[in-house]
Scaffold this motif. Structure first.
Motif, PDB file in Angstrom:
ATOM      1  N   MET A 198       0.963  -1.142  -0.184  1.00  0.00           N
ATOM      2  CA  MET A 198       0.102   0.004  -0.026  1.00  0.00           C
ATOM      3  C   MET A 198       0.895   1.199   0.026  1.00  0.00           C
ATOM      4  O   MET A 198       1.744   1.179   0.862  1.00  0.00           O
ATOM      5  N   LYS A 199       0.658   2.108  -1.028  1.00  0.00           N
ATOM      6  CA  LYS A 199       1.537   3.278  -1.142  1.00  0.00           C
ATOM      7  C   LYS A 199       0.826   4.357  -0.422  1.00  0.00           C
ATOM      8  O   LYS A 199       0.011   4.514  -0.371  1.00  0.00           O
ATOM      9  N   TYR A 200       1.808   4.970   0.159  1.00  0.00           N
ATOM     10  CA  TYR A 200       1.583   6.362   0.917  1.00  0.00           C
ATOM     11  C   TYR A 200       1.212   7.666  -0.341  1.00  0.00           C
ATOM     12  O   TYR A 200       2.227   7.684  -1.099  1.00  0.00           O
ATOM     13  N   GLU A 201       0.065   8.253  -0.095  1.00  0.00           N
ATOM     14  CA  GLU A 201       0.041   9.376  -1.104  1.00  0.00           C
ATOM     15  C   GLU A 201      -0.035  10.476  -0.504  1.00  0.00           C
ATOM     16  O   GLU A 201      -0.750  11.020   0.479  1.00  0.00           O
ATOM     17  N   PRO A 202       1.148  11.295  -0.801  1.00  0.00           N
ATOM     18  CA  PRO A 202       1.370  12.638  -0.128  1.00  0.00           C
ATOM     19  C   PRO A 202       0.005  13.652  -0.613  1.00  0.00           C
ATOM     20  O   PRO A 202      -0.550  13.598  -1.399  1.00  0.00           O
TER      21      PRO A 202
ATOM     22  N   TYR B 157      11.402   5.316  15.340  1.00  0.00           N
ATOM     23  CA  TYR B 157      10.860   5.901  14.189  1.00  0.00           C
ATOM     24  C   TYR B 157      10.584   7.466  14.361  1.00  0.00           C
ATOM     25  O   TYR B 157      11.035   8.201  13.169  1.00  0.00           O
ATOM     26  N   LYS B 158      10.429   8.212  15.169  1.00  0.00           N
ATOM     27  CA  LYS B 158      10.411   9.597  15.405  1.00  0.00           C
ATOM     28  C   LYS B 158      11.565  10.089  15.236  1.00  0.00           C
ATOM     29  O   LYS B 158      11.650  11.380  14.755  1.00  0.00           O
ATOM     30  N   ASN B 159      12.901   9.468  15.679  1.00  0.00           N
ATOM     31  CA  ASN B 159      13.930  10.042  15.444  1.00  0.00           C
ATOM     32  C   ASN B 159      14.477   9.799  14.070  1.00  0.00           C
ATOM     33  O   ASN B 159      15.455  10.656  13.690  1.00  0.00           O
ATOM     34  N   ARG B 160      13.893   9.050  13.356  1.00  0.00           N
ATOM     35  CA  ARG B 160      14.345   8.673  11.806  1.00  0.00           C
ATOM     36  C   ARG B 160      13.715   9.615  10.829  1.00  0.00           C
ATOM     37  O   ARG B 160      14.057   9.620   9.815  1.00  0.00           O
ATOM     38  N   VAL B 161      12.520  10.098  11.309  1.00  0.00           N
ATOM     39  CA  VAL B 161      11.461  10.800  10.328  1.00  0.00           C
ATOM     40  C   VAL B 161      12.340  12.111   9.589  1.00  0.00           C
ATOM     41  O   VAL B 161      11.987  12.118   8.315  1.00  0.00           O
ATOM     42  N   SER B 162      13.133  12.604  10.455  1.00  0.00           N
ATOM     43  CA  SER B 162      13.786  13.980   9.641  1.00  0.00           C
ATOM     44  C   SER B 162      14.824  13.289   8.569  1.00  0.00           C
ATOM     45  O   SER B 162      15.009  14.406   7.813  1.00  0.00           O
ATOM     46  N   LYS B 163      15.285  12.139   8.477  1.00  0.00           N
ATOM     47  CA  LYS B 163      15.837  11.729   7.206  1.00  0.00           C
ATOM     48  C   LYS B 163      15.336  11.814   6.053  1.00  0.00           C
ATOM     49  O   LYS B 163      16.083  11.927   5.029  1.00  0.00           O
ATOM     50  N   ILE B 164      13.917  12.006   6.105  1.00  0.00           N
ATOM     51  CA  ILE B 164      13.462  12.054   4.622  1.00  0.00           C
ATOM     52  C   ILE B 164      13.739  13.407   4.197  1.00  0.00           C
ATOM     53  O   ILE B 164      13.659  13.323   2.861  1.00  0.00           O
ATOM     54  N   ARG B 165      14.195  14.309   4.889  1.00  0.00           N
ATOM     55  CA  ARG B 165      14.570  15.695   4.354  1.00  0.00           C
ATOM     56  C   ARG B 165      15.790  15.450   3.575  1.00  0.00           C
ATOM     57  O   ARG B 165      16.202  16.157   2.702  1.00  0.00           O
TER      58      ARG B 165
ATOM     59  N   ASP C 229      15.766  11.843  -4.249  1.00  0.00           N
ATOM     60  CA  ASP C 229      15.063  11.464  -5.327  1.00  0.00           C
ATOM     61  C   ASP C 229      13.656  10.810  -4.813  1.00  0.00           C
ATOM     62  O   ASP C 229      13.476  10.690  -3.613  1.00  0.00           O
ATOM     63  N   LEU C 230      12.886  10.533  -5.570  1.00  0.00           N
ATOM     64  CA  LEU C 230      11.559   9.999  -5.145  1.00  0.00           C
ATOM     65  C   LEU C 230      11.431   8.935  -4.864  1.00  0.00           C
ATOM     66  O   LEU C 230      10.592   8.408  -3.714  1.00  0.00           O
ATOM     67  N   ALA C 231      12.290   7.984  -5.115  1.00  0.00           N
ATOM     68  CA  ALA C 231      12.514   6.430  -4.899  1.00  0.00           C
ATOM     69  C   ALA C 231      12.716   6.618  -3.180  1.00  0.00           C
ATOM     70  O   ALA C 231      12.390   5.853  -2.550  1.00  0.00           O
ATOM     71  N   CYS C 232      13.809   7.402  -2.911  1.00  0.00           N
ATOM     72  CA  CYS C 232      14.312   7.342  -1.646  1.00  0.00           C
ATOM     73  C   CYS C 232      12.839   7.911  -0.576  1.00  0.00           C
ATOM     74  O   CYS C 232      12.793   7.240   0.336  1.00  0.00           O
ATOM     75  N   GLU C 233      12.211   8.967  -0.910  1.00  0.00           N
ATOM     76  CA  GLU C 233      11.356   9.343  -0.256  1.00  0.00           C
ATOM     77  C   GLU C 233       9.995   8.504  -0.148  1.00  0.00           C
ATOM     78  O   GLU C 233       9.437   8.202   0.864  1.00  0.00           O
ATOM     79  N   GLN C 234       9.797   7.930  -1.325  1.00  0.00           N
ATOM     80  CA  GLN C 234       8.711   6.497  -1.371  1.00  0.00           C
ATOM     81  C   GLN C 234       9.066   5.509  -0.192  1.00  0.00           C
ATOM     82  O   GLN C 234       8.115   5.073   0.530  1.00  0.00           O
ATOM     83  N   ILE C 235      10.175   5.256  -0.099  1.00  0.00           N
ATOM     84  CA  ILE C 235      10.719   4.190   0.910  1.00  0.00           C
ATOM     85  C   ILE C 235      10.197   4.619   2.403  1.00  0.00           C
ATOM     86  O   ILE C 235       9.555   3.974   3.016  1.00  0.00           O
ATOM     87  N   TYR C 236      10.429   5.998   2.608  1.00  0.00           N
ATOM     88  CA  TYR C 236      10.217   6.385   3.851  1.00  0.00           C
ATOM     89  C   TYR C 236       8.534   6.378   3.963  1.00  0.00           C
ATOM     90  O   TYR C 236       7.915   6.379   5.098  1.00  0.00           O
ATOM     91  N   LEU C 237       7.784   7.076   2.974  1.00  0.00           N
ATOM     92  CA  LEU C 237       6.263   7.062   2.866  1.00  0.00           C
ATOM     93  C   LEU C 237       5.803   5.707   3.171  1.00  0.00           C
ATOM     94  O   LEU C 237       4.792   5.635   3.651  1.00  0.00           O
ATOM     95  N   ASP C 238       6.247   4.784   2.524  1.00  0.00           N
ATOM     96  CA  ASP C 238       5.803   3.305   2.518  1.00  0.00           C
ATOM     97  C   ASP C 238       5.983   2.932   3.990  1.00  0.00           C
ATOM     98  O   ASP C 238       4.970   2.285   4.569  1.00  0.00           O
ATOM     99  N   ALA C 239       7.115   2.974   4.544  1.00  0.00           N
ATOM    100  CA  ALA C 239       7.318   2.678   5.923  1.00  0.00           C
ATOM    101  C   ALA C 239       6.255   3.260   7.044  1.00  0.00           C
ATOM    102  O   ALA C 239       5.843   2.749   7.960  1.00  0.00           O
ATOM    103  N   HIS C 240       5.990   4.534   6.786  1.00  0.00           N
ATOM    104  CA  HIS C 240       4.944   5.519   7.486  1.00  0.00           C
ATOM    105  C   HIS C 240       3.712   4.696   7.279  1.00  0.00           C
ATOM    106  O   HIS C 240       2.958   4.502   8.388  1.00  0.00           O
ATOM    107  N   SER C 241       3.446   4.146   6.118  1.00  0.00           N
ATOM    108  CA  SER C 241       1.977   3.826   6.022  1.00  0.00           C
ATOM    109  C   SER C 241       1.765   2.570   6.805  1.00  0.00           C
ATOM    110  O   SER C 241       0.973   2.156   7.503  1.00  0.00           O
TER     111      SER C 241
END
Length: 137
Positions: free
Chosen positions: A1-5, A80-88, A92-104
């Motif tokens: 399930m992909k996270y939709e921004p 997880y809370k301490n790692r969320v800042s790594k998304i910044r 690229d989008l592939a990297c962001e998508q990894i964090y977004l999928d993990a969030h979901s």
């Protein structure tokens, strides 16, 4: 399930950070509540007959298991809370998508945990009412 921004990257990151903070607060509250319920029921159990003790012991065991489960989620959420800042730092989008999928995925697991805790609280309240002199209409 992909996270939709929802909007742009900054608002997505802010939403994710807010979720992580809210989850951590909720898990800390649950930790306190479960310890309170367990202590209360253990004290209450000392005054009951053997038949009622079996039911309460089962409920106390269930609470103990949920305390351990909640502690696991609490540790995971803190990490997880301490790692969320790594998304910044993603380029690229592939990297962001990894964090977004993990969030979901994490969000779904916590929602299931929160549902289990809610059901347990209902069970605690119904057993407490059944075994006490309270008359709640």
């Amino acid at each position: 399930m992909k996270y939709e921004p929802e909007n742009n990257d900054e608002s997505t990151i802010a939403v994710i950070e807010k979720h992580a903070y809210d989850w951590l607060v909720n898990l800390e509250i649950i930790d306190f509540e479960l310890l309170f319920y367990k202590s209360y029921l253990q004290e209450y159990d000392r005054t009951k007959t053997p038949g009622k003790k079996n039911t309460l012991n089962s409920l106390i065991l269930n609470i103990s298991e949920q305390i351990e489960q909640n502690k696991f989620h609490l540790r995971t959420c803190l990490f997880y809370k301490n790692r969320v800042s790594k998304i910044r730092e993603c380029d690229d989008l592939a990297c962001e998508q990894i964090y977004l999928d993990a969030h979901s995925l994490f969000k779904n697991r916590l929602q299931d945990h929160f549902k289990q805790i809610s059901l347990l609280k209902h069970q605690i309240i119904s057993k407490t009412i059944a075994f006490s002199a309270l008359n709640i209409d």
